[in-house]
Design an enzyme around this catalytic site. Structure first.
Site, PDB file in Angstrom:
ATOM      1  N   CYS A   1     -28.598  24.604 -47.747  1.00 53.27           N
ATOM      2  CA  CYS A   1     -28.328  23.800 -46.540  1.00 53.27           C
ATOM      3  C   CYS A   1     -28.388  24.681 -45.289  1.00 53.27           C
ATOM      4  O   CYS A   1     -28.887  24.252 -44.239  1.00 53.27           O
ATOM      5  CB  CYS A   1     -26.936  23.163 -46.612  1.00 53.27           C
ATOM      6  SG  CYS A   1     -26.753  22.004 -47.964  1.00 53.27           S
TER       7      CYS A   1
HETATM    8  C1  BEZ Z   1     -27.035  24.710 -51.331  1.00 48.79           C
HETATM    9  O1  BEZ Z   1     -27.176  24.238 -50.211  1.00 48.79           O
HETATM   10  O2  BEZ Z   1     -27.327  25.877 -51.577  1.00 48.79           O
HETATM   11  C2  BEZ Z   1     -26.516  23.857 -52.440  1.00 48.79           C
HETATM   12  C3  BEZ Z   1     -25.583  22.844 -52.156  1.00 48.79           C
HETATM   13  C4  BEZ Z   1     -25.077  22.084 -53.204  1.00 48.79           C
HETATM   14  C5  BEZ Z   1     -25.507  22.307 -54.496  1.00 48.79           C
HETATM   15  C6  BEZ Z   1     -26.461  23.298 -54.756  1.00 48.79           C
HETATM   16  C7  BEZ Z   1     -26.966  24.079 -53.719  1.00 48.79           C
END
Ligand code: BEZ
Length: 212
Positions: A45
């Site tokens: 994200c």
């Molecule tokens: C991420 O943004 O890295 C992420 C968020 C939730 C689950 C897996 C990855």
């Protein structure tokens, strides 16, 4: 039921990092992108929001307003923005909704319970100036989206909404486009003075009409 292409994008009011926003007022006559993120302080994200901030001039040039959603609270968003700016060398200059009660996430079907009961998936909606849904994308939490592809689709949507053409596979701005099948080849020659290339009677190309 999930939102589909051509549906009206539901309006909402929400708390954001830029104050309270009413979606329709925020968008005005612009195009919009509403996109969800599973959670704050997560690496994929962080890169997605950074990439969007770095491309914000490109979105602006196309008259597109960006609005992100995460179900975390505002204070967390503000702290996370500092991290995004630091690690991605950017300036997050679009609002992030604090959707703690999951109102926006539910309205737009961003929670897919068989993927996660608590996190949103990576949903993205392109909303037209008429407030209709023009594109939906759904990616799993483990895969960051390609924001150059989002820009490419917006270029196609904006072009094809004003001209009787569509864009072929892997089309990029500047490349030839396909003439709508509703236009007869004889008429197409008048309508597209840059030329008509007929590959098959149902497959006619012309240079992109908006190029000088
Ligand atoms: C991420 O943004 O890295 C992420 C968020 C939730 C689950 C897996 C990855």
């Amino acid at each position: 039921m999930s939102l589909r292409l051509g549906d009206t994008a539901p309006n909402f009011k929400a708390k954001t990092t830029a104050g309270e926003i009413d979606l329709y007022e925020y968008l005005g006559n612009s195009w919009g992108i509403l996109f969800s993120h599973p959670a704050d302080y997560t690496p994929v994200c962080t890169t997605e929001l950074g990439k969007t901030a770095l491309l914000n001039d490109e979105f602006r040039k196309r008259n597109v307003k960006v609005l992100a959603v995460s179900v975390d609270p505002l204070d967390k968003h503000h702290g996370w923005i500092n991290d995004i700016n630091e690690t991605q060398n950017c300036n997050v200059n679009f609002p992030i909704i604090a959707d703690e009660d999951k109102h926006v996430a539910s309205l737009y079907g961003m929670i897919h319970p068989n993927a996660s009961e608590t996190f949103t998936v990576r949903s993205l909606f392109v909303i037209g100036p008429d407030k209709k849904i023009k594109l939906t994308l759904t990616y799993p939490a483990s895969t960051g989206r390609n924001f150059h592809e989002v820009l490419r689709v917006i270029d196609s949507l904006q072009l094809t909404s004003n001209h009787s053409v569509s864009t072929p596979a892997d089309w990029k701005p500047g490349e030839d486009v396909i003439i709508a099948n509703t236009i007869k080849t004889e008429d197409a020659k008048k309508r597209f003075p840059k030329g008509v290339r007929e590959v098959k009677p149902y497959m006619r190309y012309t240079p992109q009409p908006t190029l000088d």
